[in-house]
Design a protein around this motif. Structure first.
Motif, PDB file in Angstrom:
ATOM      1  N   VAL A 119      -9.396  -8.926  47.545  1.00 33.56           N
ATOM      2  CA  VAL A 119      -9.032 -10.187  46.888  1.00 33.56           C
ATOM      3  C   VAL A 119     -10.289 -10.991  46.577  1.00 33.56           C
ATOM      4  O   VAL A 119     -10.409 -11.573  45.500  1.00 33.56           O
ATOM      5  N   ILE A 120     -11.253 -10.973  47.507  1.00 32.91           N
ATOM      6  CA  ILE A 120     -12.492 -11.705  47.258  1.00 32.91           C
ATOM      7  C   ILE A 120     -13.223 -11.100  46.059  1.00 32.91           C
ATOM      8  O   ILE A 120     -13.669 -11.804  45.153  1.00 32.91           O
ATOM      9  N   TRP A 121     -13.323  -9.774  46.061  1.00 33.81           N
ATOM     10  CA  TRP A 121     -14.026  -9.118  44.957  1.00 33.81           C
ATOM     11  C   TRP A 121     -13.295  -9.358  43.632  1.00 33.81           C
ATOM     12  O   TRP A 121     -13.912  -9.626  42.608  1.00 33.81           O
ATOM     13  N   MET A 122     -11.974  -9.223  43.671  1.00 29.74           N
ATOM     14  CA  MET A 122     -11.200  -9.433  42.449  1.00 29.74           C
ATOM     15  C   MET A 122     -11.349 -10.872  41.974  1.00 29.74           C
ATOM     16  O   MET A 122     -11.385 -11.148  40.776  1.00 29.74           O
ATOM     17  N   GLY A 123     -11.441 -11.803  42.932  1.00 32.05           N
ATOM     18  CA  GLY A 123     -11.611 -13.213  42.580  1.00 32.05           C
ATOM     19  C   GLY A 123     -12.836 -13.395  41.695  1.00 32.05           C
ATOM     20  O   GLY A 123     -12.789 -14.111  40.687  1.00 32.05           O
ATOM     21  N   GLY A 124     -13.919 -12.714  42.039  1.00 31.48           N
ATOM     22  CA  GLY A 124     -15.138 -12.797  41.243  1.00 31.48           C
ATOM     23  C   GLY A 124     -14.911 -12.281  39.833  1.00 31.48           C
ATOM     24  O   GLY A 124     -15.365 -12.892  38.846  1.00 31.48           O
ATOM     25  N   VAL A 134     -12.041 -12.103  38.242  1.00 34.09           N
ATOM     26  CA  VAL A 134     -11.157 -13.029  37.535  1.00 34.09           C
ATOM     27  C   VAL A 134     -11.957 -14.220  37.018  1.00 34.09           C
ATOM     28  O   VAL A 134     -11.789 -14.663  35.879  1.00 34.09           O
ATOM     29  N   ALA A 135     -12.853 -14.721  37.865  1.00 29.74           N
ATOM     30  CA  ALA A 135     -13.674 -15.856  37.453  1.00 29.74           C
ATOM     31  C   ALA A 135     -14.517 -15.467  36.240  1.00 29.74           C
ATOM     32  O   ALA A 135     -14.622 -16.231  35.269  1.00 29.74           O
ATOM     33  N   ALA A 159       2.379 -12.067  40.142  1.00 30.10           N
ATOM     34  CA  ALA A 159       1.587 -12.019  41.375  1.00 30.10           C
ATOM     35  C   ALA A 159       2.448 -11.499  42.522  1.00 30.10           C
ATOM     36  O   ALA A 159       2.047 -10.591  43.256  1.00 30.10           O
TER      37      ALA A 159
END
Lengths: 245, 522, 127
Positions: free
Chosen positions: B374-379, B381-382, B413
């Motif tokens: 989720v953290i990696w995907m967050g990047g 997505v940003a 989601a």
């Protein structure tokens, strides 16, 4: 997570042997690995589990520690059945096991202090010096001897009443072997701890054992008090040769 | 001295030989896979797709197989226990790598040949069936067979060489080559949608005449690369392989001495410590420079993709959907390989020996994996959001209806995360298959099926209509029904996984090899 | 207080086919007899000695018990174990060792048909 037995409860279980193994059998992929294995390890003793390669020692160790349930027979630790929920009472060093290579020794010890409820920071500090563990070194970059010493440090920094070491000397240099042996002796001197050690290094260890259990082809080939052997003029090594050579 | 390269080649070839259909059992596997692909092609690829497109799919598959197999091979060499024996053979290092590459190419020719036969049979069956608007002429079919045959033959060495070039990119400035290699390796995947297009313009480029041309170019490139990569790897890669310490890739690059006890390692007690232990693995992984470079590339790709693709609401939602699909595919794939990897590396006994219930071990592992993804995907997505904002951002916001589309996003989601967690749990149950061989037959389709799940979702639970006009009561109802089925199933599999996870140490690569050897001896 | 004796594994010669504590008792008696372990010297704790010699702690405990029974060492609660100050006890022990050695020599002499005096004279005779 809450189902960890407290070591202190075990101490009160009066005089039950540290390990009682009855008729244990194990078959893997239709091949019999262990059959009718029966023996006991007295509380407070240092017992050697000896036997050639492929004798089933590592499988037996995994069963004794409760990592793997036996197919037949029973294993009791301090009078209660072994199993994953009893992992709190024992400290296990797996054969050729590896710690996470991406951590430094210090990071691992910090994590271990959180992971093991019976961790003793004092013992960790004391043994770090004796075993010569450098906290800044990354585990992946350690030599076998260095990693073996770190693994032993992990086992001995716990206060669990039973310590089970599976081949703690594989690929370990002479000086590390001596340091490890000295540390083991130092930790058991108060008589509170029980050790079971599987090893090929008979010469390094034979002066340490109270009792030896010989395993070959998946069965018990003998169990002797070392002092009795010596009184009859035999050494651990000569006894091993008689049985396996 | 003349004989040695041949012996070397024979040695390398032995590692692949076991995969060939030489005995009844593996023959059955090959035949089953072969028929399954053919049947799937006949069922799913109907008239809407031209025969040439199917051949082009075949070419992409060949490229992916050769490319990724050789990538994984060149990753595996570093940790291979035989590495030092191999490096000390008294032959030029160029011969060592040449033997390895040739054996790999030979193996890939077997698979490429099988794929080619599937494509040919597919064409034949469709031509014989005679259904559809336009009959397929015999000469067109023959032309396709030969032209694509040549293309397959050229793609195998080309992609294998690209994969093995990785051997020289492990250390030093050569790591910058990873960026072009990353993009080149993704090209086949990205061209999937291109070659499946029915448009006349595209189809013209897939005809036999032009494919002959591609085959020629690919072959010339392959010959060039063969020499270049061989020289490159012999010059840099082999020396680094000799210096490399297994298990400590990062340790080597930082001189083995990490920063003394890192303060950012937050350790709690109990489950929190267990979680910290699992997270440390991912933290380390994302601290590797190679990974950082690739991550920046991926973020750039996401940003660029969003910049070009996101115009208004629908393309924006499509982009978000693609990113969400990763959540279904990536964490389960990692989780299902992690435990096996630990067992192969002899790290699992320590893990199993921790004084926690097996369920806690699995849950901590799952939580850490999901948190990391989720953290990696967050990047990503940003990065995509920035890309989109730079161009069509205003448009997207203008066409975005917060009531309707917000609900849609929430639904998406819930759907994808729920699905991802369910599949993660299902895969934990895989350890039960070590106990009962039959269970393997249930898990094999699940493991390979993960990658098709998002497609099925698109059909059943999130159709085009929903993407266009939002989700209604029925969608939520279906989601509730799906949850009611999936949740107990996931719980059961998680329990099964906890019950049988201790069988991993007996099912390592090493144990497998020993078993095969003893079976052969018997 | 005299410094703690720190032993190493080289200070003792152990045969693994004889009871270890017997050998340790013999060799420590000899050390005390020749003064290498001085009267009043402090001995390492069971834990220290076992770790240094890499033998089971029980072995050290039995050794100390036997030496204590012989009056050669004394344990002061909370302070540790010491070689005895009593010169008489040490002298007794030396005498016992000497007697044992002489008895053995007598045995050898008898086996080759000599008395104790004869065997010594014969050994010292010049060629």
């Amino acid at each position: 997570m809450s189902n960890i037995a407290k070591p202190t409860q075990e101490g009160s279980a009066a005089k039950a042997p540290a390990i009682r193994c009855r008729d244990v059998g194990m078959t893997l992929k239709k091949k019999s690995i262990l059959a009718n294995v029966t023996f006991e390890v007295e509380a407070g003793s240092l017992t050697g589990l000896l036997g050639p390669n492929g004798a089933g020692k590592s499988t037996l160790m995994r069963i004794l520690t409760g990592l793997v349930p036996p197919e037949s027979g029973t294993v009791e630790l301090f009078g209660a059945p072994a199993g994953p929920e009893r992992l709190g009472v024992l400290s296990f060093l797996p054969d050729r096991g590896q710690l996470p290579p991406y951590l430094t020794a210090g990071e691992w010890l910090q994590l271990a202090a959180g992971l093991y409820p019976d961790w003793s920071r004092a013992a960790e500090r004391d043994l770090s010096g004796k075993l010569g563990v450098d906290p800044a070194q990354r585990i992946g970059a350690m030599s076998r001897g260095e990693e073996a010493r770190l693994q032993l440090l992990t086992c001995l920094s716990r206060q669990a009443p039973l310590t089970v070491l599976d081949e703690p000397f594989t690929g370990v240099d002479l000086v590390s072997r001596e340091r490890i042996a000295s540390a083991v002796v130092g930790e058991m001197a108060d008589g509170e701890r029980t050790f079971l050690i599987a090893t090929h290094d008979i010469r390094e260890m034979e002066q340490l054992f109270d009792r030896i259990v010989l395993v070959g082809d998946g069965t018990i080939r003998g169990s002797h008090l070392v002092e009795d052997l010596r009184r009859s003029g035999r050494s651990v090594e000569s006894c091993y040769r008689e049985v396996f050579a | 001295m003349k004989k040695q390269p041949d012996a070397l080649y024979e040695l390398e070839w032995r590692s692949y030989r076991a995969y060939l259909p030489l005995d009844a059992k593996s023959g059955m596997y090959w035949a089953a896979t072969f028929l399954a692909i053919l049947a799937a092609a006949l069922i799913f690829l109907r008239e809407s797709v031209s025969i040439e497109s199917v051949f082009a799919f075949g070419a992409i598959l060949v490229a992916l197989l050769s490319g990724f197999t050789s990538l994984f091979q060149s990753l595996a060499i570093w940790e291979n226990g035989f590495r030092e024996w191999w490096l000390t053979f008294p032959v030029p290092r160029r011969d060592l790598i040449r033997a390895k590459v040739r054996a790999a190419i030979r193996m890939q020719y077997y698979t490429a040949g099988s794929i080619w036969i599937v494509c040919c049979l597919y064409g034949l069956i469709r031509a014989a069936g005679g259904e559809g608007a336009e009959p397929i002429a015999a000469d067109r079919l023959l032309g396709d067979w030969i032209a694509y045959g040549c293309l397959f033959a050229a793609i195998v060495p080309l992609c294998t060489m690209i994969g093995y070039a990785l051997l020289g990119m492990y250390y030093g400035w050569r790591r910058w080559f990873l960026i072009p290699q990353f993009f080149v390796s993704l090209l086949p995947i990205m061209s999937f949608s291109l070659v499946s297009s029915a448009s006349e313009d595209i189809q013209r480029w897939l005809r036999a005449e032009t494919v002959f041309l591609y085959a020629g170019i690919a072959l010339a490139l392959a010959a060039l690369l063969y020499r270049a990569v061989m020289a490159f790897v012999a010059r840099y890669g082999m020396a680094e392989l000799a210096k490399h310490r297994p298990g400590g890739h990062a340790a080597g690059s930082r001189g083995g001495r990490g920063t003394a006890v890192r303060s950012r390692l937050r350790v709690g007690h109990g489950f929190a410590a267990l979680y910290a232990l699992e997270r440390a693995r991912f933290r380390h992984f994302s601290s590797l420079r190679v990974v950082r470079i690739l991550y920046v590339c991926a973020a750039a790709l996401a940003g660029a993709g969003a910049y070009f693709a996101v115009r208004e609401r629908e393309s924006g939602l499509g982009m978000i959907q693609i990113l969400l699909i990763f959540l279904v595919v990536v964490p389960p794939s990692i989780l299902s390989t992690l435990t096996q990897h630990d067992a192969n590396k002899r790290r699992i006994d320590w893990w199993l020996g921790l004084p926690y219930s097996r369920l806690s071990l699995l849950l901590a592992r799952m939580a850490a994996t999901w948190a990391s993804i989720v953290i990696w995907m967050g990047g990503l997505v940003a990065a995509a959001a920035v890309g989109a904002a730079l161009r069509g951002g205003g448009n997207f916001v203008a066409t975005f209806d917060f009531g309707r589309d917000g609900m849609l996003l929430l639904y998406m989601a819930a759907l994808y995360v729920g699905l991802g967690i369910t599949v993660s749990c299902l895969l934990f149950g895989q350890s039960y298959s070590f106990r009962h061989k039959l269970v393997t037959w249930i898990y094999f389709p699940i493991v390979t099926g993960i990658y098709f799940v998002p497609m099925m979702i698109g059909k059943w639970m999130l159709d085009e209509e929903a993407m266009r006009s939002g989700v209604g009561m029925t969608h939520w109802l279906w989601l509730a029904v799906a949850t009611a089925i999936a949740a107990p199933l996931a719980a059961i599999c998680l329990r099964l996984g906890a019950r049988w996870v201790h069988l991993y140490p007996f099912n390592t690569q090493e144990a497998g090899r020993r078993n095969r050897a003893s079976r052969r001896a018997a | 207080m005299p410094p703690i004796q720190v032993w190493t594994i080289d200070d003792f010669r152990l045969d693994p086919s004889r009871p270890l504590y017997e050998q340790l008792v013999e060799q420590m008696r000899a050390k005390i007899a020749r003064g290498e372990l001085e009267p009043g010297a402090r001995l390492p704790s069971v834990r220290e000695a076992a770790a240094a010699l890499r033998v089971n702690p029980t072995t050290i405990m039995k050794t100390y018990q036997e030496l204590e029974r012989l009056g050669l060492i004394v344990t002061h609660r909370g302070q540790g174990t010491f070689v005895t100050d009593a010169a008489a006890a040490i002298r007794d022990s030396r005498r016992q060792l000497a007697r044992a050695a002489v008895a053995q020599l007598e045995e050898t002499a008898r086996s080759i048909g000599l008395t104790l005096a004869e065997i010594i004279a014969l050994a010292q005779e010049e060629e």
